[in-house]
Motif scaffolding. Structure first.
Motif, PDB file in Angstrom:
ATOM      1  N   GLN A  54     -19.691 -28.879  42.860  1.00 31.71           N
ATOM      2  CA  GLN A  54     -20.745 -28.213  43.611  1.00 31.71           C
ATOM      3  C   GLN A  54     -21.943 -27.897  42.723  1.00 31.71           C
ATOM      4  N   ASN A  55     -21.849 -28.203  41.429  1.00 25.08           N
ATOM      5  CA  ASN A  55     -22.986 -28.052  40.523  1.00 25.08           C
ATOM      6  C   ASN A  55     -22.982 -29.214  39.545  1.00 25.08           C
ATOM      7  N   GLY A  56     -24.008 -29.342  38.774  1.00 27.46           N
ATOM      8  CA  GLY A  56     -24.128 -30.455  37.833  1.00 27.46           C
ATOM      9  C   GLY A  56     -23.448 -30.234  36.506  1.00 27.46           C
ATOM     10  N   GLU A  57     -22.804 -29.100  36.318  1.00 27.49           N
ATOM     11  CA  GLU A  57     -22.171 -28.776  35.041  1.00 27.49           C
ATOM     12  C   GLU A  57     -20.734 -29.268  34.952  1.00 27.49           C
ATOM     13  N   ASN A  58     -20.012 -29.268  36.055  1.00 27.25           N
ATOM     14  CA  ASN A  58     -18.602 -29.646  36.053  1.00 27.25           C
ATOM     15  C   ASN A  58     -18.443 -31.139  36.308  1.00 27.25           C
ATOM     16  N   LEU A  59     -17.319 -31.683  35.876  1.00 28.55           N
ATOM     17  CA  LEU A  59     -17.011 -33.074  36.197  1.00 28.55           C
ATOM     18  C   LEU A  59     -16.497 -33.172  37.627  1.00 28.55           C
TER      19      LEU A  59
ATOM     20  N   THR B 266     -16.612 -45.942  29.934  1.00 32.87           N
ATOM     21  CA  THR B 266     -17.998 -45.638  29.567  1.00 32.87           C
ATOM     22  C   THR B 266     -18.160 -45.226  28.109  1.00 32.87           C
ATOM     23  N   GLY B 267     -17.073 -44.797  27.463  1.00 29.05           N
ATOM     24  CA  GLY B 267     -17.159 -44.358  26.082  1.00 29.05           C
ATOM     25  C   GLY B 267     -17.697 -42.947  25.920  1.00 29.05           C
ATOM     26  N   GLU B 268     -17.867 -42.226  27.021  1.00 33.40           N
ATOM     27  CA  GLU B 268     -18.352 -40.847  26.946  1.00 33.40           C
ATOM     28  C   GLU B 268     -17.769 -40.024  28.088  1.00 33.40           C
ATOM     29  N   VAL B 269     -17.861 -38.723  27.934  1.00 27.58           N
ATOM     30  CA  VAL B 269     -17.407 -37.814  28.982  1.00 27.58           C
ATOM     31  C   VAL B 269     -18.522 -36.813  29.233  1.00 27.58           C
ATOM     32  N   SER B 270     -19.210 -36.972  30.354  1.00 27.63           N
ATOM     33  CA  SER B 270     -20.268 -36.045  30.758  1.00 27.63           C
ATOM     34  C   SER B 270     -20.368 -36.063  32.275  1.00 27.63           C
ATOM     35  N   ALA B 271     -21.007 -35.046  32.824  1.00 31.79           N
ATOM     36  CA  ALA B 271     -21.166 -34.973  34.275  1.00 31.79           C
ATOM     37  C   ALA B 271     -21.947 -36.176  34.792  1.00 31.79           C
ATOM     38  N   ALA B 272     -22.990 -36.578  34.078  1.00 27.98           N
ATOM     39  CA  ALA B 272     -23.807 -37.707  34.516  1.00 27.98           C
ATOM     40  C   ALA B 272     -23.015 -39.020  34.482  1.00 27.98           C
ATOM     41  N   SER B 273     -22.250 -39.249  33.421  1.00 32.20           N
ATOM     42  CA  SER B 273     -21.466 -40.491  33.347  1.00 32.20           C
ATOM     43  C   SER B 273     -20.360 -40.486  34.391  1.00 32.20           C
ATOM     44  N   PHE B 274     -19.792 -39.310  34.663  1.00 34.21           N
ATOM     45  CA  PHE B 274     -18.752 -39.210  35.689  1.00 34.21           C
ATOM     46  C   PHE B 274     -19.336 -39.494  37.065  1.00 34.21           C
ATOM     47  N   ALA B 275     -20.544 -39.013  37.316  1.00 32.78           N
ATOM     48  CA  ALA B 275     -21.203 -39.277  38.596  1.00 32.78           C
ATOM     49  C   ALA B 275     -21.461 -40.778  38.775  1.00 32.78           C
ATOM     50  N   ARG B 276     -21.918 -41.435  37.731  1.00 30.77           N
ATOM     51  CA  ARG B 276     -22.137 -42.884  37.813  1.00 30.77           C
ATOM     52  C   ARG B 276     -20.816 -43.621  38.010  1.00 30.77           C
ATOM     53  N   PHE B 277     -19.773 -43.174  37.312  1.00 34.19           N
ATOM     54  CA  PHE B 277     -18.455 -43.799  37.367  1.00 34.19           C
ATOM     55  C   PHE B 277     -17.872 -43.729  38.788  1.00 34.19           C
ATOM     56  N   THR B 278     -18.010 -42.582  39.435  1.00 30.82           N
ATOM     57  CA  THR B 278     -17.430 -42.396  40.767  1.00 30.82           C
ATOM     58  C   THR B 278     -18.410 -42.707  41.892  1.00 30.82           C
ATOM     59  N   GLY B 279     -19.689 -42.775  41.590  1.00 30.13           N
ATOM     60  CA  GLY B 279     -20.679 -43.139  42.595  1.00 30.13           C
ATOM     61  C   GLY B 279     -21.170 -41.978  43.463  1.00 30.13           C
TER      62      GLY B 279
END
Length: 108
Positions: free
Chosen positions: A40-45, A91-104
């Motif tokens: 519900q926010n951009g901080e959590n995965l 992706t080689g990284e763990v961040s909210a942005a990469s997780f969003a791209r990964f899951t769409g």
């Protein structure tokens, strides 16, 4: 509510996968069933909720993507660990942005 096309399912939940999904769609109370959703926010995965939270009127209005399902909170944590492992391997990284791209889904 949307469903992730590659839904993550815990070991115990796998035995009852279709009944759990149908119960969520039909808004049935399912004790011990947890859903892993888009944050519900951009901080959590991701966020972990008991499936009963999806029955609360104020929660029904929120647009979220269900990324995984589990039976018991501990299994939900294991499912999230698997999701993070997959994210890191791809992706080689763990961040909210990469997780969003990964899951769409869009975190913001």
């Amino acid at each position: 509510m949307q469903w992730y096309s590659h839904l993550y399912v815990g070991k115990k939940a796998k035995r009852h996968r279709y009944a759990i999904i149908q119960g969520i769609r039909e808004e049935k109370l399912q004790p011990e069933v947890y859903v892993i959703t888009s944050p519900q926010n951009g901080e959590n995965l991701c966020d972990i909720y008991p499936s009963a939270m999806l029955l609360v009127p104020s929660e029904k209005k929120k647009e979220r993507m269900i990324l995984g399902i589990a039976v018991t909170y501990w299994e939900a944590l294991e499912v999230v660990r698997g999701m993070v492992d997959d994210l890191y391997q791809k992706t080689g990284e763990v961040s909210a942005a990469s997780f969003a791209r990964f899951t769409g889904y869009d975190v913001w």
